[in-house]
Design a protein around this motif. Structure first.
Motif, PDB file in Angstrom:
ATOM      1  N   VAL A   1      -1.939  10.391  -9.618  1.00 55.10           N
ATOM      2  CA  VAL A   1      -2.757   9.411 -10.330  1.00 55.10           C
ATOM      3  C   VAL A   1      -2.943   9.736 -11.814  1.00 55.10           C
ATOM      4  CG1 VAL A   1      -5.055   8.370 -10.438  1.00 55.10           C
ATOM      5  CG2 VAL A   1      -3.924   8.676  -8.234  1.00 55.10           C
ATOM      6  N   PRO A   2      -3.204  10.986 -12.199  1.00 52.60           N
ATOM      7  CA  PRO A   2      -3.430  11.250 -13.630  1.00 52.60           C
ATOM      8  C   PRO A   2      -2.253  10.872 -14.523  1.00 52.60           C
ATOM      9  CG  PRO A   2      -4.170  13.103 -12.301  1.00 52.60           C
ATOM     10  CD  PRO A   2      -3.414  12.205 -11.382  1.00 52.60           C
ATOM     11  N   TYR A   3      -1.083  10.722 -13.971  1.00 53.22           N
ATOM     12  CA  TYR A   3       0.093  10.426 -14.789  1.00 53.22           C
ATOM     13  C   TYR A   3       0.476   8.941 -14.750  1.00 53.22           C
ATOM     14  CZ  TYR A   3       0.529  15.475 -14.824  1.00 53.22           C
ATOM     15  OH  TYR A   3       0.279  16.806 -14.998  1.00 53.22           O
ATOM     16  N   ILE A   4      -0.378   8.095 -14.159  1.00 48.27           N
ATOM     17  CA  ILE A   4      -0.133   6.648 -14.133  1.00 48.27           C
ATOM     18  C   ILE A   4      -1.060   5.993 -15.146  1.00 48.27           C
ATOM     19  CG2 ILE A   4      -0.043   4.572 -12.710  1.00 48.27           C
ATOM     20  CD1 ILE A   4       0.153   6.325 -10.258  1.00 48.27           C
ATOM     21  N   PRO A   5      -0.547   5.332 -16.163  1.00 50.58           N
ATOM     22  CA  PRO A   5      -1.404   4.693 -17.172  1.00 50.58           C
ATOM     23  C   PRO A   5      -2.203   3.545 -16.566  1.00 50.58           C
ATOM     24  CG  PRO A   5       0.889   4.084 -17.500  1.00 50.58           C
ATOM     25  CD  PRO A   5       0.886   5.141 -16.446  1.00 50.58           C
ATOM     26  N   PRO A   6      -3.314   3.173 -17.207  1.00 52.89           N
ATOM     27  CA  PRO A   6      -4.207   2.152 -16.622  1.00 52.89           C
ATOM     28  C   PRO A   6      -3.522   0.831 -16.313  1.00 52.89           C
ATOM     29  CG  PRO A   6      -5.302   3.288 -18.422  1.00 52.89           C
ATOM     30  CD  PRO A   6      -3.879   3.755 -18.434  1.00 52.89           C
ATOM     31  N   HIS A   7      -2.666   0.345 -17.215  1.00 47.83           N
ATOM     32  CA  HIS A   7      -2.065  -0.968 -16.968  1.00 47.83           C
ATOM     33  C   HIS A   7      -1.112  -0.934 -15.774  1.00 47.83           C
ATOM     34  CE1 HIS A   7       1.141   0.950 -19.309  1.00 47.83           C
ATOM     35  NE2 HIS A   7       1.968   0.020 -18.860  1.00 47.83           N
ATOM     36  N   LEU A   8      -0.470   0.206 -15.520  1.00 49.38           N
ATOM     37  CA  LEU A   8       0.399   0.307 -14.354  1.00 49.38           C
ATOM     38  C   LEU A   8      -0.406   0.478 -13.071  1.00 49.38           C
ATOM     39  CD1 LEU A   8       3.548   2.385 -15.381  1.00 49.38           C
ATOM     40  CD2 LEU A   8       3.354  -0.042 -14.858  1.00 49.38           C
ATOM     41  N   ARG A   9      -1.570   1.111 -13.163  1.00 48.48           N
ATOM     42  CA  ARG A   9      -2.434   1.190 -11.989  1.00 48.48           C
ATOM     43  C   ARG A   9      -2.838  -0.217 -11.552  1.00 48.48           C
ATOM     44  NH1 ARG A   9      -6.714   6.152 -13.156  1.00 48.48           N
ATOM     45  NH2 ARG A   9      -5.245   7.583 -14.167  1.00 48.48           N
ATOM     46  N   ARG A  10      -3.213  -1.038 -12.526  1.00 45.70           N
ATOM     47  CA  ARG A  10      -3.584  -2.415 -12.206  1.00 45.70           C
ATOM     48  C   ARG A  10      -2.404  -3.173 -11.611  1.00 45.70           C
ATOM     49  NH1 ARG A  10      -3.653  -5.744 -17.333  1.00 45.70           N
ATOM     50  NH2 ARG A  10      -1.436  -5.455 -16.849  1.00 45.70           N
ATOM     51  N   ASP A  11      -1.209  -3.009 -12.185  1.00 45.45           N
ATOM     52  CA  ASP A  11      -0.040  -3.743 -11.702  1.00 45.45           C
ATOM     53  C   ASP A  11       0.366  -3.313 -10.299  1.00 45.45           C
ATOM     54  OD1 ASP A  11      -0.025  -5.078 -14.073  1.00 45.45           O
ATOM     55  OD2 ASP A  11       1.626  -3.936 -14.972  1.00 45.45           O
ATOM     56  N   VAL A  12       0.279  -2.030 -10.017  1.00 41.49           N
ATOM     57  CA  VAL A  12       0.684  -1.568  -8.682  1.00 41.49           C
ATOM     58  C   VAL A  12      -0.339  -1.993  -7.639  1.00 41.49           C
ATOM     59  CG1 VAL A  12      -0.426   0.713  -8.698  1.00 41.49           C
ATOM     60  CG2 VAL A  12       1.701   0.387  -7.454  1.00 41.49           C
ATOM     61  N   ILE A  13      -1.615  -2.075  -7.999  1.00 39.93           N
ATOM     62  CA  ILE A  13      -2.630  -2.581  -7.068  1.00 39.93           C
ATOM     63  C   ILE A  13      -2.358  -4.044  -6.765  1.00 39.93           C
ATOM     64  CG2 ILE A  13      -5.072  -3.162  -6.844  1.00 39.93           C
ATOM     65  CD1 ILE A  13      -5.726  -0.603  -8.346  1.00 39.93           C
ATOM     66  N   ARG A  14      -2.001  -4.822  -7.787  1.00 42.22           N
ATOM     67  CA  ARG A  14      -1.679  -6.239  -7.571  1.00 42.22           C
ATOM     68  C   ARG A  14      -0.455  -6.389  -6.672  1.00 42.22           C
ATOM     69  NH1 ARG A  14      -2.092  -8.760 -13.723  1.00 42.22           N
ATOM     70  NH2 ARG A  14      -4.386  -8.754 -13.918  1.00 42.22           N
ATOM     71  N   TYR A  15       0.565  -5.623  -6.946  1.00 41.38           N
ATOM     72  CA  TYR A  15       1.807  -5.733  -6.169  1.00 41.38           C
ATOM     73  C   TYR A  15       1.573  -5.338  -4.715  1.00 41.38           C
ATOM     74  CZ  TYR A  15       6.675  -5.000  -4.791  1.00 41.38           C
ATOM     75  OH  TYR A  15       7.883  -5.054  -4.132  1.00 41.38           O
ATOM     76  N   CYS A  16       0.864  -4.238  -4.509  1.00 45.08           N
ATOM     77  CA  CYS A  16       0.629  -3.777  -3.143  1.00 45.08           C
ATOM     78  C   CYS A  16      -0.329  -4.699  -2.399  1.00 45.08           C
ATOM     79  CB  CYS A  16       0.083  -2.354  -3.159  1.00 45.08           C
ATOM     80  SG  CYS A  16       1.290  -1.104  -3.672  1.00 45.08           S
ATOM     81  N   ALA A  17      -1.235  -5.364  -3.096  1.00 47.66           N
ATOM     82  CA  ALA A  17      -2.153  -6.284  -2.440  1.00 47.66           C
ATOM     83  C   ALA A  17      -1.405  -7.403  -1.739  1.00 47.66           C
ATOM     84  CB  ALA A  17      -3.129  -6.865  -3.459  1.00 47.66           C
ATOM     85  N   ILE A  18      -0.247  -7.764  -2.250  1.00 48.79           N
ATOM     86  CA  ILE A  18       0.559  -8.823  -1.644  1.00 48.79           C
ATOM     87  C   ILE A  18       1.523  -8.266  -0.613  1.00 48.79           C
ATOM     88  CG2 ILE A  18       2.254 -10.637  -2.115  1.00 48.79           C
ATOM     89  CD1 ILE A  18       1.043 -10.911  -4.891  1.00 48.79           C
ATOM     90  N   HIS A  19       2.229  -7.224  -0.950  1.00 49.79           N
ATOM     91  CA  HIS A  19       3.332  -6.754  -0.114  1.00 49.79           C
ATOM     92  C   HIS A  19       2.937  -5.645   0.859  1.00 49.79           C
ATOM     93  CE1 HIS A  19       5.298  -8.621  -3.645  1.00 49.79           C
ATOM     94  NE2 HIS A  19       6.213  -8.973  -2.769  1.00 49.79           N
ATOM     95  N   SER A  20       1.998  -4.790   0.476  1.00 53.46           N
ATOM     96  CA  SER A  20       1.605  -3.681   1.353  1.00 53.46           C
ATOM     97  C   SER A  20       0.223  -3.187   0.934  1.00 53.46           C
ATOM     98  CB  SER A  20       2.631  -2.540   1.277  1.00 53.46           C
ATOM     99  OG  SER A  20       2.265  -1.469   2.116  1.00 53.46           O
ATOM    100  N   PRO A  21      -0.846  -3.832   1.419  1.00 54.96           N
ATOM    101  CA  PRO A  21      -2.206  -3.484   0.977  1.00 54.96           C
ATOM    102  C   PRO A  21      -2.516  -2.000   1.129  1.00 54.96           C
ATOM    103  CG  PRO A  21      -2.233  -5.508   2.257  1.00 54.96           C
ATOM    104  CD  PRO A  21      -0.834  -4.952   2.379  1.00 54.96           C
TER     105      PRO A  21
END
Length: 343
Positions: free
Chosen positions: A144-164
């Motif tokens: 987690v410390p190496y994932i920038p904030p905007h990518l954290r948001r994007d991966v949460i969005r992507y996983c919410a659809i494909h793999s919560p």
């Protein structure tokens, strides 16, 4: 001519009888069964030997039970297709339904549901890392410390659809304020909003606290972290297929401008929302079962909302909800521009 036809008919019947016997004995040998007569007989099942019904069937195949379509038996004529129960179960846990449920809120958040057929390399890599991480400590401290904030948001969005994501991964991706770049998206039933999530104020949750521990990074990583927006207030809150206690709703921060409460398990006091979140621009209440019954508490919930207090409201989502004749008038009363109601 008649004796010839009779002889031919007997020869055909004898051949079919012989083939049925051979097929029966073959199946008994394969099953290693000594039963000679079936206790139950399905008269709707095909009677021809499998060799005649399936020309490609190999009797020497290792498959002991060849696949056959099981035909439902009825005491009378089969009912029409429209009367038969559908084998398909509720689709609330499918990718298509999750994308449809998020589509309205996503249209005001960069249309993240309209992902390309091939996701970006960053999302593919993060998805692979997330799927392989089984240790909570390793995920919080080494990933987690190496994932920038905007990518954290994007991966949460992507996983919410494909793999919560489950709670322990989702909350680890939140910043100290308990959101991801000003957004909270929780897709149930694998995840839920903590009852005291907003009651902790500026204090990070236990799961997210260790994820933002200061770590020693090389100088080359400073640009990677240059977009740190950890002080961004919560602007978007999206809850889908989860629960929402009333105490948690009362603690919503007033900075929220986009709120989606979709397919919640229980009803919530909607008439309190204008005072709690006065700056709403988008409100999505779609697919809530308790808003479908016009005689239940759902219908009264929408009628009791003081809509005039939402001066900035532009979009109202009521898909698969009951809308009374006078509701639209109440929503648009005293406004220069009508609220866009999505049904």
């Amino acid at each position: 001519m008649k004796p010839t036809q009779s002889n031919e008919s007997r020869e055909v019947n004898s051949l079919l009888h012989t083939l049925r016997g051979e097929q029966f004995r073959h199946l008994q040998n394969v099953r290693q069964s000594r039963t000679h007569l079936s206790l139950l007989r399905n008269y709707n099942a095909p009677t021809l030997p499998i060799g005649l019904r399936m020309p490609d069937y190999d009797p020497n195949s290792t498959d002991a039970s060849p696949r056959q379509n099981t035909l439902a038996s009825y005491s009378g004529p089969a009912p029409p297709k429209s009367w038969r129960p559908s084998p398909e179960k509720e689709d609330h846990e499918t990718v298509a339904w999750r994308a449809r449920a998020l589509s309205l809120a996503a249209s005001y958040l960069g249309n993240f549901t309209e992902t390309p057929r091939v996701p970006s390399l960053a999302l593919l890599c993060l998805k692979m890392i997330l799927s392989n991480c089984t240790s909570s400590t390793e995920f919080r401290e080494d990933v987690v410390p190496y994932i920038p904030p905007h990518l954290r948001r994007d991966v949460i969005r992507y996983c919410a659809i494909h793999s919560p994501l489950p709670n322990w991964k989702l909350y680890a991706l939140f910043n100290p304020q308990g959101n991801a770049d000003g957004e909270i998206l929780i897709m149930g039933p694998t995840a839920s909003l903590h009852d005291d999530h907003f009651l902790r104020g500026r204090q990070p949750s236990e799961e997210s606290n260790s994820s933002i521990k200061p770590t020693t990074k090389p100088e080359d990583d400073q640009d990677w972290e240059s977009e740190d927006l950890s002080d961004t207030p919560l602007l978007s809150l999206i809850l889908v297929s989860t629960r929402l206690p009333t105490s948690t709703l009362f603690a919503f921060p007033p900075t929220i401008t986009r709120l989606a409460l979709i397919n919640l398990s229980t009803s919530v006091p909607l008439h309190r929302l204008p005072k709690i979140c006065p700056l709403l621009v988008l409100l999505d209440l779609s697919y809530n079962v308790w808003l479908k019954d016009p005689m239940g508490e759902g219908g009264n919930s929408l009628e009791k909302v003081p809509w005039t207090r939402w001066n900035h409201l532009e979009v109202l989502g009521l898909r698969d909800c009951y809308i009374s004749d006078g509701l639209l008038q109440r929503v648009n009363k005293g406004r220069w521009d009508d609220v866009k109601v999505v049904r």
